[in-house]
Write a protein that holds these residues in place. Structure first.
Motif, short mmCIF file in Angstrom:
data_model
loop_
_atom_site.label_atom_id
_atom_site.label_comp_id
_atom_site.label_asym_id
_atom_site.label_seq_id
_atom_site.Cartn_x
_atom_site.Cartn_y
_atom_site.Cartn_z
N VAL A 321 13.22 -14.05 58.52
CA VAL A 321 13.73 -13.26 57.40
C VAL A 321 13.88 -11.80 57.82
O VAL A 321 14.79 -11.10 57.36
CB VAL A 321 12.82 -13.41 56.16
CG1 VAL A 321 13.29 -12.50 55.04
CG2 VAL A 321 12.81 -14.85 55.69
N VAL A 322 12.99 -11.32 58.70
CA VAL A 322 13.15 -9.97 59.25
C VAL A 322 14.51 -9.85 59.93
O VAL A 322 15.23 -8.85 59.75
CB VAL A 322 12.02 -9.64 60.26
CG1 VAL A 322 12.33 -8.33 61.00
CG2 VAL A 322 10.69 -9.51 59.54
N ALA A 323 14.87 -10.87 60.72
CA ALA A 323 16.16 -10.85 61.41
C ALA A 323 17.33 -10.82 60.44
O ALA A 323 18.37 -10.21 60.71
CB ALA A 323 16.27 -12.08 62.32
N ILE A 324 17.17 -11.45 59.28
CA ILE A 324 18.23 -11.45 58.26
C ILE A 324 18.31 -10.11 57.55
O ILE A 324 19.38 -9.56 57.30
CB ILE A 324 18.00 -12.60 57.25
CG1 ILE A 324 18.11 -13.96 57.95
CG2 ILE A 324 19.00 -12.50 56.09
CD1 ILE A 324 17.67 -15.12 57.08
N MET A 325 17.14 -9.55 57.22
CA MET A 325 17.09 -8.34 56.41
C MET A 325 17.39 -7.07 57.21
O MET A 325 17.89 -6.09 56.65
CB MET A 325 15.71 -8.21 55.77
CG MET A 325 15.40 -9.26 54.72
SD MET A 325 16.61 -9.26 53.37
CE MET A 325 16.42 -7.59 52.75
N MET A 372 5.48 -16.19 52.98
CA MET A 372 5.89 -15.63 54.27
C MET A 372 7.28 -15.00 54.18
O MET A 372 7.56 -13.98 54.83
CB MET A 372 5.88 -16.73 55.33
CG MET A 372 4.51 -17.30 55.64
SD MET A 372 3.41 -16.12 56.46
CE MET A 372 4.10 -16.14 58.13
N VAL A 373 8.15 -15.58 53.38
CA VAL A 373 9.50 -15.03 53.18
C VAL A 373 9.41 -13.64 52.55
O VAL A 373 10.13 -12.71 52.94
CB VAL A 373 10.35 -15.98 52.31
CG1 VAL A 373 11.62 -15.28 51.83
CG2 VAL A 373 10.71 -17.23 53.10
N ILE A 374 8.52 -13.48 51.56
CA ILE A 374 8.35 -12.16 50.93
C ILE A 374 7.88 -11.13 51.95
O ILE A 374 8.39 -10.00 52.00
CB ILE A 374 7.36 -12.26 49.74
CG1 ILE A 374 7.98 -13.05 48.60
CG2 ILE A 374 6.96 -10.86 49.26
CD1 ILE A 374 7.03 -13.29 47.43
N CYS A 375 6.92 -11.52 52.78
CA CYS A 375 6.43 -10.61 53.82
C CYS A 375 7.55 -10.23 54.79
O CYS A 375 7.72 -9.05 55.13
CB CYS A 375 5.29 -11.26 54.60
SG CYS A 375 3.73 -11.42 53.68
N GLY A 376 8.32 -11.21 55.24
CA GLY A 376 9.40 -10.94 56.17
C GLY A 376 10.48 -10.06 55.58
O GLY A 376 11.00 -9.16 56.24
N ALA A 377 10.79 -10.29 54.29
CA ALA A 377 11.80 -9.47 53.63
C ALA A 377 11.33 -8.02 53.52
O ALA A 377 12.10 -7.09 53.78
CB ALA A 377 12.10 -10.04 52.24
N GLY A 378 10.07 -7.84 53.17
CA GLY A 378 9.55 -6.48 53.06
C GLY A 378 9.50 -5.76 54.39
O GLY A 378 9.92 -4.61 54.51
N PHE A 379 9.01 -6.46 55.43
CA PHE A 379 8.92 -5.86 56.75
C PHE A 379 10.31 -5.54 57.30
O PHE A 379 10.54 -4.47 57.88
CB PHE A 379 8.20 -6.82 57.70
CG PHE A 379 7.79 -6.19 59.00
CD1 PHE A 379 6.59 -5.51 59.10
CD2 PHE A 379 8.59 -6.28 60.13
CE1 PHE A 379 6.21 -4.93 60.30
CE2 PHE A 379 8.22 -5.70 61.32
CZ PHE A 379 7.02 -5.02 61.41
#
Length: 463
Positions: A321-325, A372-379
């Protein structure tokens, strides 16, 4: 490749022409991906290396440690040198050394020879990472800087995500030396393309401070050693000696460099509120990442009794999700302040870490994944805007020092977070994972406040 892409092209006023920019970013991101992948690849290979070289797990861990120490110790000196000789020279020199050292790692015949090669590889990675952000800032026009930093964060996130998978795939069909040998073709291609397309950057007129560079390297080495020793439960006198030694040398460095026009440790930039707050925000945020990625595997395997394969799957949503955001946040940072974007991202990260710490005793896969998706989006929402704030708060002539501090803040945060996670486990055993996640939520909350506080900074930085 366009005919106009020849070595020695002077830097345009506002980034590179589109065609040259595409090839230059290819070279920059290929090198960055290689350096980012290598840490994860080495971690996966440690058992195979220990068995093949007939060494112990306690000794083979130095294959990772010596790379990390060489990398962290020289980031700031290389960044300072880049301002004098040109960022592109440091980058290409680091890439050449990294590629050659990768071959040396593949040909290593003993643990000692592998450690020497890994130290050289860490120096090469330092050359790449120390000026990476500065070069991205020179390659992209100002109106696209956020997009460029977002792409940079995307490359790092993808490398972090795919590293264990790539390593496992190679080890399933070949021996561990091939994990390092595969860097050769990619390194050669990036070197050739980079020599033809990377822009020449302005050079400072002051001399390089060699004693200051040595002090900075010694200071960072001892501090990282001290933190790592604490994480591995080394003897207390050793940990204390390393940390006190690092602080003492740091004090000597500060005294020596007071008044220097471009100090190796960028104390001049820390007088700028935006730079100081961006650095502090980065350290706290990457500490959250360190806390999470050390504690979660133990939590999933020891408490939830998931297999190693399941654990790998459960960890994947965060970097994915980091890669997406990252590219999305990068584009938004060209329009909105980093304080707002980073603050919102870290508020999300804080929420995600709290939700992970409060997981029920027998959660379903979906129950874990959405947290984990919420964490990745925030990071992911934090990285590119913070990187842009870092670089925009430094004058053009100090882009190297700012770039070096970007990488240094990231590594200090990750190392500190990993050490704190180990401390949590030592304090309360298996329940340390929950404590580490709760501590990570607290760190994310502090980072969120630091990020929003940047909104109060309106004027230009101190001259």
């Amino acid at each position: 490749m366009a005919d106009g892409m020849t070595a020695g092209i002077a830097l345009p006023m506002d980034g590179l022409p589109p065609e040259q920019r595409r090839w230059a970013t290819f070279a920059i991101f290929t090198a960055m991906a290689m350096a980012s992948l290598d840490t994860a690849i080495a971690n996966i290979a440690l058992p195979a290396i220990a068995a093949d070289l007939h060494t112990t797990p306690a000794d083979v861990i130095w294959v990772v440690n010596v790379y990390q120490i060489a990398l962290v110790a020289t980031l700031l000196p290389f960044a300072a040198l880049g301002e004098i000789v040109g960022h592109q020279r440091i980058y290409l020199g680091g890439l050449v050394l990294f590629t050659l050292a990768s071959v040396a790692c593949a040909l290593a015949w003993s643990l000692d020879s592998l450690l020497v090669a890994r130290a050289l590889q860490g120096l090469g990675a330092s050359g790449i990472m120390s000026v990476n952000t500065a070069l991205v800032g020179h390659v992209y026009p100002k109106r696209m800087l956020g997009r460029g930093f977002g792409h940079n964060a995307l490359v790092v996130a993808i490398s972090f995500t795919l590293g264990p998978t790539i390593a496992s795939g190679i080890l399933s069909v070949a021996t561990w030396p091939w994990l390092f040998a595969v860097n050769l073709p990619f390194g050669l291609i990036a070197i050739v393309v980079g020599m033809k397309t990377l822009p020449q950057t302005a050079r400072a007129s002051h001399a390089f401070d060699f004693p200051g560079a040595l002090l900075a390297a010694a200071c960072m080495s001892l501090l990282i050693l001290g933190i790592s020793s604490a994480a591995h439960h080394a003897a207390a006198p050793l940990v204390i000696a390393e940390l006190i030694g690092g602080l003492l040398i740091g004090w000597l460095l500060l005294r020596r460099q007071t008044g220097h026009p471009a100090p190796v440790l960028p104390i001049d930039l820390f007088r700028r509120p935006m730079f100081a707050l961006s650095a502090a925000t980065a350290i706290f945020t990457f500490a959250v990442q360190g806390l999470a990625f050390v504690s979660l595997p133990f939590y999933f395997e020891d408490i939830l009794h998931r297999s190693q394969v399941e654990t790998g799957f459960l960890l994947t949503p965060w970097p994915l999700v980091v890669a997406i955001m990252a590219p999305i946040a990068g584009r938004l940072s060209d329009r909105y302040p980093a304080g707002i974007l980073g603050g919102l991202g870290l508020a999300l990260l804080c929420l995600g870490m709290m939700l992970l710490a409060l997981l029920p005793s027998e959660p379903s896969v979906a129950n874990i994944v959405w947290r984990m998706v919420i964490c990745g989006a925030g990071f992911g929402f934090f990285q590119a805007p913070n990187m842009k704030a870092f670089m925009a708060s430094a004058p053009a002539g100090r882009s190297g020092g700012a770039s070096g501090m970007v990488a240094t803040a990231r590594l200090i945060g990750q190392t500190t977070g990993a050490a704190l996670a180990a401390f949590c486990f030592g304090l309360v055993g298996h329940e340390g994972a929950t404590l580490a996640l709760a501590l990570g939520a607290g760190f994310a909350a502090i980072g969120c406040l630091l990020s929003f506080s940047r909104l109060a900074i309106r004027a230009a930085p101190v001259a």
